[in-house]
Design a protein around this motif. Structure first.
Motif, PDB file in Angstrom:
ATOM      1  N   ARG A  32     -17.034  -0.083  15.038  1.00 47.26           N
ATOM      2  CA  ARG A  32     -16.672   0.893  14.003  1.00 47.26           C
ATOM      3  C   ARG A  32     -15.171   1.173  14.017  1.00 47.26           C
ATOM      4  N   ALA A  33     -14.588   1.251  15.207  1.00 46.16           N
ATOM      5  CA  ALA A  33     -13.148   1.516  15.304  1.00 46.16           C
ATOM      6  C   ALA A  33     -12.337   0.366  14.731  1.00 46.16           C
ATOM      7  N   LEU A  34     -12.749  -0.855  14.998  1.00 45.67           N
ATOM      8  CA  LEU A  34     -12.042  -2.015  14.465  1.00 45.67           C
ATOM      9  C   LEU A  34     -12.164  -2.072  12.947  1.00 45.67           C
ATOM     10  N   ALA A  35     -13.358  -1.819  12.434  1.00 48.22           N
ATOM     11  CA  ALA A  35     -13.547  -1.828  10.981  1.00 48.22           C
ATOM     12  C   ALA A  35     -12.677  -0.775  10.311  1.00 48.22           C
ATOM     13  N   ALA A  36     -12.550   0.387  10.937  1.00 47.47           N
ATOM     14  CA  ALA A  36     -11.724   1.463  10.368  1.00 47.47           C
ATOM     15  C   ALA A  36     -10.242   1.113  10.415  1.00 47.47           C
ATOM     16  N   ALA A  37      -9.835   0.363  11.442  1.00 51.04           N
ATOM     17  CA  ALA A  37      -8.416   0.020  11.592  1.00 51.04           C
ATOM     18  C   ALA A  37      -7.975  -1.082  10.630  1.00 51.04           C
ATOM     19  N   LEU A  38      -8.944  -1.862  10.135  1.00 51.75           N
ATOM     20  CA  LEU A  38      -8.617  -2.991   9.265  1.00 51.75           C
ATOM     21  C   LEU A  38      -8.840  -2.615   7.805  1.00 51.75           C
TER      22      LEU A  38
END
Length: 314
Positions: free
Chosen positions: A164-170
């Motif tokens: 979820r954190a990676l998806a939010a950062a991209l």
């Protein structure tokens, strides 16, 4: 003697398509001599990889990479830390010392992106990424660079919060990026599947792959590590960056060969052969699989590109 450049790769912006083309050109010019040494800490997954390569008359170099897979979970920093030393191929002068985690990330992603550019369907629209560690973001950006047709990225990770954190950062315009709870559902819908884990047990099942999918395996570098099961290897047409390191050292091959699912001779081509005319994908419905095993020649090509960029010679 001219000063040796100290290059921080993390501070040097590199265009993904430019680096992929540098790799393509490097493979066309010839790999040269390559060696690999792996030291492992007993009772752990930690290792020290030493990659050396020599392109006669052009350049030679060595990369030392400390690989500590447990670092991220312990909050101890990235999995891979490396230093690269580049020498001139004409007289052996040391040209540069290159540090920064982004060096290995960019090299790894460019290797996979070149493989995908040569093997994935040109109309690939959906990318599934299994793994959300330090390599995943760079992997996504490079794969998107060579396949601008991609409109959806699904990210799965054993620890859902990281996905979820990676998806939010991209946040990328025009592309839907989402964390998903089930790897199977993400893979079944994907035109390209990229595995970027340090797993010793398969995270990818061959039964999940749809016709026409392209598989990018990144994480394993020892016979005990394995991201794809034997069915994935059996169903796919197999390609590697280098036969020597992929077939002999990576668990997807060593274990599938031992089980009789595939033979070493099933590898159709390595990256240098694809770059010099060996056909890759034969049909829209064929499943292709590319094993990113690494190699000192890749580090040398990227080191030369980074040096040229830093020295204003790119």
């Amino acid at each position: 003697m001219a000063a040796i450049l100290a290059i921080d790769a993390d501070a040097l912006p590199v265009d993904p398509l430019w680096l992929v083309e540098r790799l393509r050109d490097g493979h066309r010019r010839g790999i040269g001599e390559v060696e690999r040494l792996l030291l492992e800490e007993p009772g752990t997954a930690n290792g020290l990889l030493t990659w050396t390569a020599w392109q006669p008359g052009k350049a030679l170099g060595a990369k030392l990479a400390a690989v500590f897979p447990g670092n991220e979970a312990r909050g101890a920093g990235p999995t891979v830390r490396s230093v690269v030393v580049l020498f001139d191929g004409q007289d052996g002068r040391p040209l540069a010392v290159i540090t920064g985690e982004s060096f290995t990330r960019a090299k790894t992603a460019a290797d996979s992106a070149l493989g995908a550019d040569l093997l994935a369907r040109p109309d690939a629209a959906t990318l599934a990424v299994l793994g959300a560690g330090a390599q995943a973001e760079t992997q996504i950006r490079y794969l998107l660079a060579v396949r601008s047709s991609i409109r959806r990225v699904a990210i799965w990770n054993r620890t859902a919060e990281k996905a979820r954190a990676l998806a939010a950062a991209l946040a990328l315009p025009g592309i839907e990026i989402a964390a998903v709870a089930e790897a199977e559902a993400a893979v079944r819908a994907a035109d390209i599947v990229s595995c970027v884990t340090a797993s010793r047990d398969p995270v990818l099942r061959g039964a999940w792959l749809k016709p026409g999918a392209h598989v990018d395996l990144v994480g394993s570098f020892t016979p005990e590590m394995r991201e794809a099961d034997g069915e994935a290897m059996r169903r796919a047409r197999l390609f590697v960056d280098t036969r020597r390191f992929a077939v002999g050292h990576c668990g997807e091959f060593t274990q599938a060969i031992a089980a009789g699912a595939i033979a070493a001779q099933d590898v159709v081509a390595e990256l240098a052969e694809l770059c010099t005319g060996t056909p890759g994908r034969r049909s829209a419905g064929e499943i292709t699989l590319f094993k990113n095993a690494g190699g000192g020649h890749l580090d040398l090509m990227v080191a030369r590109a980074v040096y040229d960029l830093a020295a204003g010679q790119a």
